[in-house]
Design an enzyme around this catalytic site. Structure first.
Site, mmCIF file in Angstrom:
data_model
loop_
_atom_site.group_PDB
_atom_site.id
_atom_site.type_symbol
_atom_site.label_atom_id
_atom_site.label_comp_id
_atom_site.label_asym_id
_atom_site.label_seq_id
_atom_site.Cartn_x
_atom_site.Cartn_y
_atom_site.Cartn_z
ATOM 1 N N GLU A 34 0.819 -1.209 0.000
ATOM 2 C CA GLU A 34 0.000 0.000 0.000
ATOM 3 C C GLU A 34 0.856 1.264 0.000
ATOM 4 O O GLU A 34 0.541 2.243 -0.691
ATOM 5 C CB GLU A 34 -0.942 0.005 1.210
ATOM 6 C CG GLU A 34 -2.004 -1.084 1.199
ATOM 7 C CD GLU A 34 -3.084 -0.844 0.150
ATOM 8 O OE1 GLU A 34 -3.056 0.212 -0.514
ATOM 9 O OE2 GLU A 34 -3.956 -1.715 -0.002
ATOM 10 N N ASP A 80 -5.389 -9.858 -7.706
ATOM 11 C CA ASP A 80 -5.784 -9.087 -8.882
ATOM 12 C C ASP A 80 -4.633 -8.405 -9.606
ATOM 13 O O ASP A 80 -4.413 -8.613 -10.805
ATOM 14 C CB ASP A 80 -6.854 -8.051 -8.495
ATOM 15 C CG ASP A 80 -6.468 -7.210 -7.275
ATOM 16 O OD1 ASP A 80 -5.450 -7.522 -6.632
ATOM 17 O OD2 ASP A 80 -7.191 -6.250 -6.970
ATOM 18 N N GLU A 119 -19.561 -3.974 -3.277
ATOM 19 C CA GLU A 119 -18.177 -4.448 -3.166
ATOM 20 C C GLU A 119 -18.024 -5.841 -3.778
ATOM 21 O O GLU A 119 -17.015 -6.145 -4.411
ATOM 22 C CB GLU A 119 -17.757 -4.468 -1.690
ATOM 23 C CG GLU A 119 -16.334 -4.907 -1.439
ATOM 24 C CD GLU A 119 -15.296 -3.881 -1.845
ATOM 25 O OE1 GLU A 119 -14.105 -4.157 -1.644
ATOM 26 O OE2 GLU A 119 -15.663 -2.806 -2.365
ATOM 27 N N GLU A 171 -12.211 0.984 -9.994
ATOM 28 C CA GLU A 171 -11.948 -0.015 -11.033
ATOM 29 C C GLU A 171 -12.870 0.098 -12.243
ATOM 30 O O GLU A 171 -12.425 -0.064 -13.391
ATOM 31 C CB GLU A 171 -12.024 -1.428 -10.435
ATOM 32 C CG GLU A 171 -10.821 -1.828 -9.615
ATOM 33 C CD GLU A 171 -10.775 -1.157 -8.252
ATOM 34 O OE1 GLU A 171 -9.679 -1.066 -7.663
ATOM 35 O OE2 GLU A 171 -11.846 -0.712 -7.770
ATOM 36 N N THR A 194 -1.017 0.709 -10.247
ATOM 37 C CA THR A 194 -2.330 0.243 -9.802
ATOM 38 C C THR A 194 -3.040 1.245 -8.899
ATOM 39 O O THR A 194 -4.171 1.005 -8.484
ATOM 40 C CB THR A 194 -2.200 -1.124 -9.094
ATOM 41 O OG1 THR A 194 -3.479 -1.752 -9.003
ATOM 42 C CG2 THR A 194 -1.603 -0.951 -7.709
#
Length: 657
Positions: free
Chosen positions: A288, A421, A528, A557, A646
């Site tokens: 993160e 992912d 979600e 996304e 990302t």
């Protein structure tokens, strides 16, 4: 005469003898033992069973705890020497590609200001973890296990590997992108000027103005109630801390630049200069913090040309490096940026595959800019290790990997949702970033897409929406995270760079599904997690939502993929879909005093129930992708010029094809 009385019986003495078989009599000890046994026998069967269950449970807990302690000790073997070796280096930061006196336009007043001391903010209740040590035998066993597994994987690859071609192009043997050599460290210069990935765009159109207004509203709440803190809590008009590093501010730096908000950018830049200090005793998550902080600083440097951001990025990158001091070189999930102590979570010695394979873009770029090759070498060793591992299923990878052994754990579970992912996303984006030279990355990506088609792709009823489910030990689950909606955009990006046309067909189909995940909800916002109906039933929708999954976190996304689909196809319906989503955000998540809040219930338009949290990715990703989606200029941060990490931070392509 009476006869005389009989004589009395003779007196008899008796002697009692105890045979102890050589054991001495110890008063009452043996009697007490027999008494305890009698007490046990006097208990009811239920009471005895309860006592036995509790004892068994305690023994099991102790056994599991000993295994965990053993893992932690193994993981930290030799860490002292390695951490000392990798102690935060203070290396010279190479200057930005500009004259010393040159400054980004509009920043002269800031760059000339003297740096001021600041009051340091630290997150509450910091926990200092002392370093541990471990036995060498444990490390040797792990090394042997890794060597055997890698040897098996290499043997499998040698027998199964085939050359992949697309559109008539044959993939040549891998050409690795070499990190900078030691000889080049002293003279290397940043290869990309700010102008290479940024040019001043045309004035914003009406929809882009709507995005700017939304950003300014979000920023108003952050400035007023959470300035310099990690995240805004807009409903309660306060803030929350994760790392205590101004996460939202750093995540939004490049968004402000792209939206043309130069005054807001100047104020944020001043905070970075005067208040962003990484010398603090706090644990950060490697993944993160890399995608948000390191990626945000590198992107801000490329857009503005301001070397302050590169200097901060190098400092932060050095502080993350102890995470790689594991027996397997698979990084720990957490690292203390003040002490340099890295570790796994308390409950496991595993890291997630997505975490360890989605930091490569940022570390590779940091090496390229600074000439310090250790950043790129560390992450590319992880990439090569994952490439060689067994346990995959037609290119699909499990979700977890052990930092001690370097092997996949929890095998047989495959998903494109959380914990896996961005592994697939970064395979393609690293290939693009490196100038399309590292064919091993492309090979793994194309094979994974084929694995998705073979094992995870299904259609719903009644509208036959194409969706990506999950596979657990051969059993398919019609569950799709909103996170999976990154995939249509990634597929479209691959097609733009020459991959098979049928990838575009799949991208279009999945984009429709992600749009319907929003459209079929009363608020127009996606849950979600969605479950898909696979069998014809009366009065059933394609998308079904469980009560625990109906929240929306302002995720990017769907609009991210809309951006890529529009850039590749130029079909304006994708812009229209994005505009609908922005209107839903404004209607159901906007907080009047400033900011936007995630909501608990996307199925209740009358009571969406705000969760009182604005994630940093809303201003760092969601609004940025919407602004770029609505742009009339397809070359604004064009797909042949830069690649987005990302967290939506644009980084330059090294050798544009």
């Amino acid at each position: 005469m009476y006869p005389p009385p009989p004589a009395p019986a003779p007196h008899r003495d008796f002697i009692s003898v105890t045979l102890s078989l050589g054991e001495s009599y110890d008063n009452s000890k043996s009697r007490r033992r027999r008494s305890c046994w009698r007490k046990w026998k006097q208990l009811s069967r239920l009471q005895r069973n309860v006592i036995l269950f509790v004892l068994g449970f305690l023994i099991l807990c102790g056994f599991l705890y000993s295994l965990q302690v053993s893992d932690q000790w193994k993981a930290l073997s030799g860490s002292r020497a390695e951490v000392e070796k990798m102690k935060l280096e203070v290396l010279p930061v190479l200057p930005a590609p500009q004259k010393e006196s040159a400054e980004p336009e509009g920043f002269a007043d800031i760059l000339s200001q003297k740096r001021q001391r600041h009051l340091r903010r630290g997150p509450p209740h910091l926990q200092i973890r002392p370093p541990n040590t471990v036995s060498k035998d444990g490390m040797q066993d792990d090394a042997k296990e890794r060597e055997a597994a890698l040897g098996k994987a290499q043997q499998e690859e040698n027998t199964q590997r085939t050359v992949i071609s697309w559109r008539g192009a044959v993939i040549e043997p891998e050409q690795a992108t070499e990190p900078p050599s030691k000889r080049a460290e002293a003279s290397i210069k940043p290869l990309f000027l700010a102008s290479r990935i940024w040019k001043e765009p045309a004035p914003p159109n009406e929809r882009q103005k709507g995005v700017i207004e939304a950003f300014l509203h979000a920023w108003k709440g952050y400035q007023k109630f959470a300035w310099g803190h990690d995240e805004l809590k807009p409903v309660s008009k306060t803030f929350s801390e994760w790392f205590g590093l101004g996460l939202t501010l750093i995540d939004a730096l490049d968004t402000m630049w792209i939206l043309g908000l130069k005054q807001e950018f100047k104020e944020a830049r001043k905070w970075v200069s005067e208040n962003l200090d990484f010398q603090k005793n706090v644990d950060v998550n490697l993944f993160e913090s890399t995608i948000r902080i390191l990626g945000g600083l590198l992107s801000a440097y490329h857009l503005s040309g301001d070397s302050l951001f590169l200097s901060k990025a190098e400092d932060f990158g050095n502080r993350l490096m102890p995470a790689f001091t594991t027996p397997s070189k698979i990084p720990y999930s957490d690292v203390n940026i003040g002490t340099g102590f890295a570790h796994s979570p308390q409950w496991t010695s595993d890291s997630t595959v997505a975490e360890v394979t989605s930091i490569q873009l940022e570390f590779r770029e940091l090496s390229r800019l600074t000439g310090i090759k250790k950043f790129q070498e560390a992450v590319e060793e992880v990439t090569k290790h994952i490439h060689s591992l067994s346990g995959k299923k037609d290119g699909l990878v499990p979700m977890f990997i052990n930092t001690n052994s370097g092997l996949f754990t929890h095998p047989g579970v495959f998903t494109l949702g959380a914990r896996a992912d961005s592994y697939y996303e970064y395979l393609l984006k690293q290939w693009i970033q490196g100038g399309k030279k590292e064919t091993q990355l492309l090979e793994d990506y194309v094979r994974a897409i084929e694995g998705i088609k073979a094992h995870l792709l299904r259609q719903s009823q009644p509208r036959k929406l194409t969706f990506v489910g999950e596979l657990a030990h051969g059993r398919f689950s019609a569950k799709m995270d909103h996170l999976v909606c990154f995939l249509p955009g990634t597929l479209a990006l691959g097609v733009h760079h020459g991959l098979p046309a049928d990838h575009m067909d799949l991208a279009r189909a999945l984009m429709e599904t992600c749009y319907q995940m929003n459209q079929q909800m009363e608020t127009g916002l996606s849950p979600e997690i969605a479950h898909f109906n696979m069998y014809p039933r009366a009065d059933h929708k394609d998308v079904e939502v469980k009560p625990a999954d109906r929240h929306n976190l302002l995720r990017p996304e769907t609009v991210e993929s809309l951006f890529y689909l529009y850039r590749v196809t130029k079909d304006r319906k994708y812009q229209d879909w994005g505009w609908e989503i922005l209107q839903s955000f404004n209607k159901y998540t906007r907080v009047p005093s400033g900011g936007y809040s995630s909501i608990n219930n996307v199925q209740n338009s009358h009571k969406p129930e705000p969760r009182d949290k604005m994630e940093s990715f809303f201003v760092g990703e969601t609004l940025k992708y919407l602004y770029l989606l609505f742009s009339d200029d397809l070359e604004l941060l064009g797909l042949d010029t830069c690649v987005f990490n990302t967290e939506a931070h644009p980084l330059p392509i090294w050798s544009p094809a």
